[in-house]
Design a protein around this motif. Structure first.
Motif, PDB file in Angstrom:
ATOM      1  N   THR A   1       1.003  -1.173   0.231  1.00  0.00           N
ATOM      2  CA  THR A   1       0.203   0.088  -0.091  1.00  0.00           C
ATOM      3  C   THR A   1       1.430   1.505  -0.025  1.00  0.00           C
ATOM      4  O   THR A   1       0.464   2.366  -0.409  1.00  0.00           O
ATOM      5  N   LYS A   2       1.882   0.967   0.046  1.00  0.00           N
ATOM      6  CA  LYS A   2       2.916   2.461  -0.494  1.00  0.00           C
ATOM      7  C   LYS A   2       3.149   3.315   1.242  1.00  0.00           C
ATOM      8  O   LYS A   2       3.862   4.164   0.860  1.00  0.00           O
ATOM      9  N   VAL A   3       2.669   2.351   2.024  1.00  0.00           N
ATOM     10  CA  VAL A   3       2.889   3.147   3.395  1.00  0.00           C
ATOM     11  C   VAL A   3       5.002   3.142   3.529  1.00  0.00           C
ATOM     12  O   VAL A   3       5.225   4.092   4.570  1.00  0.00           O
ATOM     13  N   ILE A   4       5.343   2.111   3.031  1.00  0.00           N
ATOM     14  CA  ILE A   4       6.377   1.374   3.301  1.00  0.00           C
ATOM     15  C   ILE A   4       7.559   1.468   2.083  1.00  0.00           C
ATOM     16  O   ILE A   4       6.598   0.702   1.486  1.00  0.00           O
ATOM     17  N   LEU A   5       8.198   2.849   1.888  1.00  0.00           N
ATOM     18  CA  LEU A   5       9.018   2.832   0.813  1.00  0.00           C
ATOM     19  C   LEU A   5      10.153   2.778   0.943  1.00  0.00           C
ATOM     20  O   LEU A   5      10.424   3.388   1.709  1.00  0.00           O
ATOM     21  N   ASN A   6      11.170   1.413   0.049  1.00  0.00           N
ATOM     22  CA  ASN A   6      12.342   1.925   0.507  1.00  0.00           C
ATOM     23  C   ASN A   6      12.902   1.324   2.060  1.00  0.00           C
ATOM     24  O   ASN A   6      13.831   1.942   2.359  1.00  0.00           O
TER      25      ASN A   6
END
Length: 111
Positions: free
Chosen positions: A60-65
């Motif tokens: 869900t793109k809450v954590i990115l890289n």
């Protein structure tokens, strides 16, 4: 995962039973990480559960890289600086932080 397990999953992670907007993502991560209803109920701190959270937040793109990225939710600010070299631990810490700091309507934006 059957519908009953999906409902249990949503209840365990803190969402209300009437809110299923991300049901497919939850199910996909549960399947990927081997999360079952039994593990959710009897071992909520199991590494599979922790990796489930990371999978979901990454999807869900809450954590990115490896970094927490939340915009526009003031109460999430304490969670933005969370870090952990273990991605599963980061997902678990983030879930606990959000559950602790967000109001119900804010929490629903995630689940």
């Amino acid at each position: 995962m059957n519908k009953r397990a999906a409902v249990v999953l949503l209840l365990v992670i803190g969402a209300t039973s009437g809110y299923f907007s991300n049901d497919e993502k939850l199910e996909e991560c549960a399947k990927k990480e081997g999360v079952t209803t039994n593990i959710l109920i009897s071992h909520p701190n199991d590494m599979k559960i922790k990796c489930f959270y990371h999978c979901y937040f990454e999807m869900t793109k809450v954590i990115l890289n490896g970094k927490v990225e939340i915009h526009g939710i003031k109460n999430s600010e304490p969670c933005l600086e969370l870090k952990d070299s273990n991605k599963c631990e980061l997902g678990f810490k983030l879930s606990n932080c959000l559950r602790t700091n967000l109001k119900e309507y804010e929490w629903r934006q995630f689940f």
